[in-house]
Motif scaffolding. Structure first.
Motif, short mmCIF file in Angstrom:
data_model
loop_
_atom_site.label_atom_id
_atom_site.label_comp_id
_atom_site.label_asym_id
_atom_site.label_seq_id
_atom_site.Cartn_x
_atom_site.Cartn_y
_atom_site.Cartn_z
N UNK A 410 104.36 -34.38 -81.80
CA UNK A 410 104.60 -35.98 -81.57
C UNK A 410 106.31 -36.09 -81.91
N UNK A 411 106.90 -36.27 -80.93
CA UNK A 411 108.47 -36.34 -80.90
C UNK A 411 108.92 -35.05 -81.39
N UNK A 412 109.54 -34.64 -82.33
CA UNK A 412 109.84 -33.28 -82.83
C UNK A 412 109.12 -32.74 -83.88
N UNK A 413 107.79 -33.37 -84.41
CA UNK A 413 106.98 -32.83 -85.35
C UNK A 413 105.88 -32.32 -84.64
N UNK A 414 105.51 -31.11 -85.07
CA UNK A 414 104.41 -30.17 -84.63
C UNK A 414 103.11 -30.59 -85.50
N UNK A 433 103.79 -34.12 -76.70
CA UNK A 433 103.93 -33.10 -75.60
C UNK A 433 102.98 -31.98 -76.26
N UNK A 434 102.37 -31.24 -75.02
CA UNK A 434 101.19 -30.30 -75.12
C UNK A 434 101.51 -29.18 -74.13
N UNK A 435 102.43 -28.38 -74.38
CA UNK A 435 102.90 -27.58 -73.23
C UNK A 435 103.67 -28.18 -72.16
N UNK A 436 103.09 -28.04 -70.81
CA UNK A 436 103.54 -28.97 -69.71
C UNK A 436 103.27 -30.05 -69.68
N UNK A 437 102.16 -30.68 -70.35
CA UNK A 437 101.89 -32.02 -70.23
C UNK A 437 102.51 -32.86 -71.36
#
Length: 507
Positions: A410-414, A433-437
């Motif tokens: 979420x943003x830069x936070x995993x 972001x989740x991989x290519x999505x």
């Protein structure tokens, strides 16, 4: 070599993949409906282990979070206000109550009895157990109540009751109708030391307040009366603009309630009473349950029940005595009791001979079919790319399902690996972001939107902005249903876009 590469790009195109995913999703939906059995309730054995297991424990209740999950149930009682006992808590740590003392349980299929009950307490028709799988146990008026034996009849459910009569939970089956009985019981032995425990960090302040409040008292009854009188000068604050007081971060909510805020709802009054009583040397504990918004008649009627918290203190030679710590006049205002048509409910006479509800038999889908379908969806999700948009409300879960195993940011936070549920606590636009999505998630505070709609309605009606939904229902009976809808949206556990749109259409 160009043709295969072109075909690969075509097959992985966003539109094609989305269409194919939709078709596979419909197939999975059909398989899911075919294999759908009884929906697991919070009281199922998979969630609440059977009594005797070391894992069995009631949920934790946060003081800062307050209590407001109104329930409408068909009920019948004795013509007075009905208290429905759910759970009992004895350990207070960092602003939250939990159950520390161990209990032994009596288990029964449809009927459980603790002691020798003598009096009818009431009964309710339930669509599901409440508050962490509890089965509501009707008790007499709280002030002056001596906790004794309990008998509960709940057709179609496997029940577990604390042998001390503290609470009853459903460990399996479906709770359709629960009838409660209670009796005086025998005097109980002295409680364990946990009922006198006060957090070390709060003990000096609490003991100082308790010493001043109970000065000159020699017995528990006097101390309890003084503490109740002391709390009666605090303000009950459960209005639309303040569901419960906003406690500063890092500050204990009970300490803030006693020293700074001097206002709160029932959970604050009951928690403060328990901790002050303990500080004065009186064993005490917290009870959480429901109380009817008005008298419950002897015939079946649709009745509103509000969540409520009260306290119990121990009297030597008598047992546990219930006490209402919230000041008089602060309980929920009475709403009209809607009589139930006689033909709508024909409850069978209470007793252990009530019929058991048989679980429906449903076919099962072979697991290889489900596994292949899930693998196909996972592969398509892995090769699909692009951006997707979603809108959720504050506090709602946004499920990032795939590609499975990829880290989710979420943003830069995993925040973990897919699949993972992400909860947003502030409105705004977030990039997930989740991989290519890549997901563009818009988070909306639907409760604030509902509040703005309610203020707009009050202005249209020429009413003060501080009017609560319940006051609106009393002032304008023709708008009662709309006012109750706003009450659920403003004070309920969750509010969604659909709820807000329904309110807009009603306006």
């Amino acid at each position: 070599m160009k043709a295969p590469w072109f075909m690969f790009k075509f097959l992985c195109g966003v539109r094609f993949v989305r269409t194919l995913l939709a078709l596979v999703g419909l197939a999975l939906l059909f398989l899911g409906l075919a294999s759908l059995g009884p929906a697991p309730s919070p009281s199922s054995a998979s969630v609440l282990p059977l009594p005797g297991s070391s894992q069995f424990s009631p949920p934790v209740v946060s003081v800062s979070g307050g209590l407001y999950f109104k329930a409408w149930m068909y009920a019948r009682g004795t013509g007075g206000v009905m208290y429905l006992r759910c759970l009992v808590f004895d350990s207070y740590v960092d602003g939250a109550w939990s159950r520390a003392a161990g209990d032994s349980f009596a288990v029964g299929a449809g009927v459980v009895t603790v002691g020798s009950p003598a009096s009818f307490g009431g009964e309710v028709n339930l669509s599901a157990p409440l508050m962490g799988g509890c089965v509501p146990v009707a008790t007499p008026s709280v002030d002056g109540l001596v906790l004794g034996s309990v008998r509960v009849v709940a057709p179609g459910a496997s029940l577990a009751a604390s042998k001390e009569g503290l609470f009853v939970v459903a460990t399996g089956g479906s709770v359709g109708r629960a009838a409660s009985y209670y009796g005086p019981g025998a005097p109980q032995p002295p409680p364990s030391g946990v009922y006198l425990e006060v957090p070390p960090g709060l003990a000096p302040v609490l003991k100082s307040i308790a010493a001043n409040v109970t000065a000159g008292c020699a017995d528990a009854a006097c101390k309890v009366a003084k503490i109740k009188e002391f709390l009666s000068h605090f303000r009950y604050d459960g209005t639309m603009d303040s569901l419960w007081p906003s406690v500063p971060p890092g500050v204990d909510p009970v300490l803030w309630f006693l020293q700074e805020g001097r206002r709160g709802v029932c959970i604050h009054f009951a928690s403060a009473f328990v901790l002050l009583a303990r500080s004065a040397g009186v064993p005490a504990r917290l009870v959480v349950g429901y109380v009817s918004d008005g008298p419950v008649p002897g015939d079946w009627a649709l009745t509103a029940f509000s969540p409520h918290a009260w306290a119990e203190y121990y009297v030597e030679g008598v047992g546990w005595v219930g006490v209402e710590a919230t000041p008089p006049g602060s309980a929920p205002q009475s709403l009209p009791v809607v009589p139930l048509r006689p033909e709508a409910v024909q409850p069978p006479p209470p007793g252990p001979s009530l019929p058991q509800l048989a679980a429906p038999q449903v076919p099962e889908v072979p697991w290889p079919v489900v596994a292949v379908a899930a693998a196909a969806v996972g592969a398509l999700a892995y090769f699909s790319a692009g951006r997707r948009a979603a809108t959720v409300g504050v506090g709602e879960e946004f499920l990032v399902e795939g590609p499975r195993g990829f880290p989710v940011y979420v943003g830069r936070r995993r925040v973990g690996r897919a699949p993972v549920a992400v909860v947003f606590h502030r409105p705004g636009l977030y990039v997930v972001r989740a991989g290519p999505l890549v997901y563009l998630v818009r988070v909306v505070d639907y409760r604030r939107v509902a509040g703005a709609l309610f203020v707009k309605l009050l202005r249209r009606l020429g009413l003060p902005a501080t009017t609560t939904p319940r006051e609106l229902a009393a002032a304008r009976p023709e708008l009662r249903e709309l006012a109750l809808a706003f009450e659920r949206a403003l004070f309920g556990p969750a509010v969604s876009k659909g709820d807000v749109e329904a309110l807009r259409r009603a306006l």
